[in-house]
Design an enzyme around this catalytic site. Structure first.
Site, PDB file in Angstrom:
ATOM      1  N   SER A 136       0.791  -1.239   0.000  1.00 23.95           N
ATOM      2  CA  SER A 136       0.000   0.000   0.000  1.00 23.95           C
ATOM      3  C   SER A 136       0.819   1.283   0.000  1.00 23.95           C
ATOM      4  O   SER A 136       0.245   2.371  -0.124  1.00 23.95           O
ATOM      5  CB  SER A 136      -0.960   0.009   1.194  1.00 23.95           C
ATOM      6  OG  SER A 136      -2.000  -0.919   0.996  1.00 23.95           O
ATOM      7  N   GLU A 154      -5.181  -2.990  -6.945  1.00 25.41           N
ATOM      8  CA  GLU A 154      -5.201  -3.706  -5.651  1.00 25.41           C
ATOM      9  C   GLU A 154      -5.869  -5.057  -5.810  1.00 25.41           C
ATOM     10  O   GLU A 154      -5.428  -6.051  -5.224  1.00 25.41           O
ATOM     11  CB  GLU A 154      -5.940  -2.862  -4.604  1.00 25.41           C
ATOM     12  CG  GLU A 154      -5.104  -1.789  -3.958  1.00 25.41           C
ATOM     13  CD  GLU A 154      -4.294  -2.334  -2.795  1.00 25.41           C
ATOM     14  OE1 GLU A 154      -4.302  -3.555  -2.560  1.00 25.41           O
ATOM     15  OE2 GLU A 154      -3.650  -1.520  -2.113  1.00 25.41           O
TER      16      GLU A 154
END
Length: 295
Positions: free
Chosen positions: A62, A162
């Site tokens: 992230s 993601e």
């Protein structure tokens, strides 16, 4: 001994090539992770720097949401997007159940959010769904890569969504950075070379107020130290954790700023130890470079 061999021997024995005490300390800290550790740090205003495996590749997880958000904000600065525009978030946008997404959990049937809200979710709460919606909105990873190259950041790769990263453990390694280039990105942000002041101010607020990473860069620094940062974390597979990361800007007492990136990869140590590697590395850098040590 041949003359050129003698010269090389003399050069290598010269103190210039010796490790600094700080680098030696960072190396000792890194050993506790039982994995690969990359560290880079610099005082932006003076150029004082240190690195450990600074040019090696580490999966970002992230952490990559920071450059993605910066690329989105550049589009806002150019007038192509507006912070108050409404963006639909469909159930098909949701990341996999095992991935972090407060939006998915709060709005199981989908919702509509402002671009500003999506950006906050992305960098402050590290929401995977927000990240993918933002990537789609600006045209995908290739736009982020164009933005990074415009900053001279050439060893940071944003290649996947993601959802793609969550679908296959191997994909995360395609989205990597060197610690040195993570610091270059932070330097560009701090120096105001990349975003309008209004966008930069918003981003700094979000990454300073973020509730993530309290046990990493911030953990061992003096109370009240301002830290603007972004974390990245993977799951653990067969006792090995691919990524435990934190990059950020630390404000020193004299107003100078440390840009620091710590990546802990393929580590067998447990979470508390991995977090502590990052915290101790940040503490070592801060203590070495803080003007408080001169009093």
């Amino acid at each position: 001994m041949k003359p050129h061999h003698l010269l090389l021997t003399l050069l290598l024995s010269y103190p210039l090539f010796a490790q600094s005490p700080l680098q030696t300390q960072l190396k000792q800290i890194a050993q506790t992770a039982n994995g690969r550790v990359g560290i880079a740090a610099t005082v932006i205003e003076t150029g004082k720097s240190v690195a450990l495996h600074g040019n090696e590749r580490f999966p970002m997880q992230s952490v990559y949401k920071l450059p993605i958000s910066m690329a989105v904000l550049q589009q806002v600065d150019k007038g192509r997007l507006k912070l108050d525009q409404r963006v639909k978030v469909k159930t098909s946008d949701f990341v996999t159940p095992g991935q972090h997404s407060p939006i998915r959990d709060k709005y199981p049937n989908g919702t509509e959010l402002s671009l500003s809200e999506l950006l906050r979710y992305n960098v402050s709460e590290s929401d995977g769904t927000a990240c993918d919606v933002l990537l789609r909105l600006i045209g995908g990873p290739k736009v982020v890569m164009q933005y990074l190259h415009s900053l001279g950041v050439k060893h940071m790769i944003v290649a996947n969504t993601e959802k793609e990263i969550g679908s296959d453990n191997a994909v995360q390694y395609q989205n990597w950075s060197t610690p040195t280039d993570a610091v270059l990105l932070l330097k560009a942000l701090q120096e105001g070379r990349t975003l309008a002041e209004s966008s930069r101010g918003l981003l700094f607020r979000w990454i300073t107020e973020t509730p993530t990473g309290v046990r990493r860069i911030k953990a061992l620094l003096p109370k009240g130290t301002v830290v603007a940062h972004k974390t990245g974390s993977s799951g653990t597979v067969n006792g090995v954790t691919a990524a435990t990361n934190n990059i950020g800007l630390v404000t020193l007492p004299n107003g100078h700023h440390i840009a620091i990136a710590v990546f802990v990869s393929d580590a067998k140590a447990d979470e508390s130890v991995r977090d502590k590697v990052i915290a101790r590395a940040a503490q070592a850098v801060y203590d070495a470079w803080s003007p408080a040590i001169l009093k």
